[in-house]
Design an enzyme around this catalytic site. Structure first.
Site, PDB file in Angstrom:
ATOM      1  N   ASP A   7      21.008  13.487  79.691  1.00 47.16           N
ATOM      2  CA  ASP A   7      19.543  13.601  79.572  1.00 47.16           C
ATOM      3  C   ASP A   7      18.960  13.657  80.979  1.00 47.16           C
ATOM      4  OD1 ASP A   7      16.957  13.596  78.276  1.00 47.16           O
ATOM      5  OD2 ASP A   7      16.751  11.488  78.802  1.00 47.16           O
ATOM      6  N   SER A   8      17.673  13.979  81.064  1.00 49.27           N
ATOM      7  CA  SER A   8      17.007  13.969  82.366  1.00 49.27           C
ATOM      8  C   SER A   8      16.848  12.541  82.895  1.00 49.27           C
ATOM      9  CB  SER A   8      15.620  14.616  82.239  1.00 49.27           C
ATOM     10  OG  SER A   8      14.858  13.917  81.263  1.00 49.27           O
ATOM     11  N   TYR A  39      11.891  16.904  83.041  1.00 49.29           N
ATOM     12  CA  TYR A  39      12.137  18.333  82.843  1.00 49.29           C
ATOM     13  C   TYR A  39      10.931  19.022  82.197  1.00 49.29           C
ATOM     14  CZ  TYR A  39      17.283  18.017  83.487  1.00 49.29           C
ATOM     15  OH  TYR A  39      18.535  17.864  83.980  1.00 49.29           O
ATOM     16  N   GLY A  40      10.266  18.281  81.340  1.00 48.02           N
ATOM     17  CA  GLY A  40       9.305  18.875  80.400  1.00 48.02           C
ATOM     18  C   GLY A  40       8.096  19.535  81.019  1.00 48.02           C
ATOM     19  N   CYS A  70      18.897  15.522  74.763  1.00 52.76           N
ATOM     20  CA  CYS A  70      17.598  15.908  75.316  1.00 52.76           C
ATOM     21  C   CYS A  70      17.164  17.187  74.599  1.00 52.76           C
ATOM     22  CB  CYS A  70      17.773  16.157  76.816  1.00 52.76           C
ATOM     23  SG  CYS A  70      16.317  16.821  77.638  1.00 52.76           S
ATOM     24  N   ASN A  71      16.027  17.132  73.964  1.00 55.86           N
ATOM     25  CA  ASN A  71      15.534  18.313  73.240  1.00 55.86           C
ATOM     26  C   ASN A  71      15.210  19.454  74.200  1.00 55.86           C
ATOM     27  OD1 ASN A  71      14.702  17.328  70.208  1.00 55.86           O
ATOM     28  ND2 ASN A  71      14.591  15.678  71.690  1.00 55.86           N
ATOM     29  N   CYS A 182      11.358  14.312  71.397  1.00 56.57           N
ATOM     30  CA  CYS A 182      11.848  14.094  72.763  1.00 56.57           C
ATOM     31  C   CYS A 182      12.568  12.764  72.720  1.00 56.57           C
ATOM     32  CB  CYS A 182      10.673  14.035  73.743  1.00 56.57           C
ATOM     33  SG  CYS A 182      11.102  13.368  75.377  1.00 56.57           S
ATOM     34  N   THR A 183      13.735  12.681  73.343  1.00 57.90           N
ATOM     35  CA  THR A 183      14.542  11.471  73.183  1.00 57.90           C
ATOM     36  C   THR A 183      13.974  10.256  73.924  1.00 57.90           C
ATOM     37  OG1 THR A 183      16.003  12.267  74.951  1.00 57.90           O
ATOM     38  CG2 THR A 183      16.674  12.713  72.675  1.00 57.90           C
TER      39      THR A 183
HETATM   40  N1  DGL Z   1      14.280  13.427  77.013  1.00 59.45           N
HETATM   41  C1  DGL Z   1      13.982  14.787  77.102  1.00 59.45           C
HETATM   42  C2  DGL Z   1      13.761  15.465  75.760  1.00 59.45           C
HETATM   43  O1  DGL Z   1      14.308  15.043  74.774  1.00 59.45           O
HETATM   44  C3  DGL Z   1      13.141  15.358  78.211  1.00 59.45           C
HETATM   45  C4  DGL Z   1      12.170  14.531  78.942  1.00 59.45           C
HETATM   46  C5  DGL Z   1      11.744  15.188  80.243  1.00 59.45           C
HETATM   47  O2  DGL Z   1      12.542  15.134  81.183  1.00 59.45           O
HETATM   48  O3  DGL Z   1      10.635  15.732  80.292  1.00 59.45           O
HETATM   49  O4  DGL Z   1      13.076  16.444  75.653  1.00 59.45           O
END
Ligand code: DGL
Length: 265
Positions: A7-8, A39-40, A70-71, A182-183
């Site tokens: 994950d990020s 990441y988002g 991570c989605n 989002c996780t």
């Molecule tokens: N946990 C991540 C997800 O499921 C991303 C969160 C991020 O880095 O913005 O999308």
């Protein structure tokens, strides 16, 4: 036998906690791309490069299966990861399909929380147009929630104010389900549960993801044993204290009896 979780940041721990419950006989390598979290809110091209690099490091460390917990990362890089590596790879997507199915009887709407990037990508549009025949799905990006989560901001008052402001434009009586796409977001499940009316179910894809992992491990003949629930943590940024933070966050999640309120997936 070791399963990699990526994950990020600390979000994927909500999925790892579920995996540890179901597979205490496996070992795990958890990688957080702390150099680049979140990441988002970044560009698809940049994030893809970050993912490929971090997962490459995990492959060098040695893993037998990979969960992209991570989605956002799944939407961007799952195809390329599967092309590059031949081990079992499980990805995640917002649990829109089961939510629409669960709601079809009630006539209520579905509200999907996810990162801006997940909600902008073609994979999400394709998913919604495939399953949402009657147009009951609405989407709400919550970019700030990843920042709050990464800084371990769980103050009830602050978070209630945040969620109330975000939900101010929604008539909650019209909604039957909120999907946590989002996780990172399941860390706020208890706070949301107290805040939301009882008739709104809160669902995530964590149980479904771990079930897919189990099925894939069986298919590859690596279903049992090979470890003892040991978790090795890594992060790309080498910030002092981040490994401790991940350990604390995982311990917090594992103490909870039931991370996922509904388990239909
Ligand atoms: N946990 C991540 C997800 O499921 C991303 C969160 C991020 O880095 O913005 O999308």
């Amino acid at each position: 036998m070791r399963i990699g979780f990526f994950d990020s940041g600390i979000g994927g721990l909500t999925v790892l906690a579920e995996a540890l419950r179901r597979h205490p006989d496996k070992d795990f390598l958890y990688m957080a791309d702390t150099l680049h979290v979140p990441y988002g809110t970044k560009s698809k091209e940049d994030v893809k490069g970050y993912i490929l690099e971090a997962v490459g490091t995990m492959m060098n460390e040695g893993i037998d299966a990979l969960v992209v917990a991570c989605n956002t990362a799944t939407s961007i890089a799952i195809t390329e990861l599967r092309e590059r590596y031949s081990l079992p790879i499980v990805g995640m997507e917002p649990a829109v399909k089961p939510a629409v199915e669960m709601n079809s009887a009630t006539g209520k709407r579905v509200l999907v929380f996810a990162t801006p990037l997940t909600l902008q990508l073609p994979k999400y549009y394709a998913l919604v147009s495939r399953v949402d025949d009657t147009g009951i799905v609405d989407s709400l990006p919550l970019p700030e929630l990843v920042h709050y989560c990464e800084s371990l901001q769980f103050d009830k008052q602050i978070m209630n104010e945040y969620f109330r402001a975000k939900l101010a434009g929604y008539e909650l009586n019209d909604y039957g389900i909120i999907v946590l796409g989002c996780t990172h977001y399941p860390f706020y499940k208890d706070i949301l549960r107290e805040l939301l009316p009882d008739h709104i179910a809160i669902v995530d894809g964590n149980v479904g993801t771990v079930k897919r992992l189990s099925a894939l491990l069986s298919r590859y003949g690596i279903a049992r044993g090979g470890g003892s629930g040991n978790v090795q943590f890594m992060c790309t940024g080498n910030e002092p204290g981040y490994i401790d933070k991940m350990q604390t966050a995982l311990a917090y999640l594992r103490e909870k009896d039931n991370l996922t309120e509904t388990e239909p997936f």
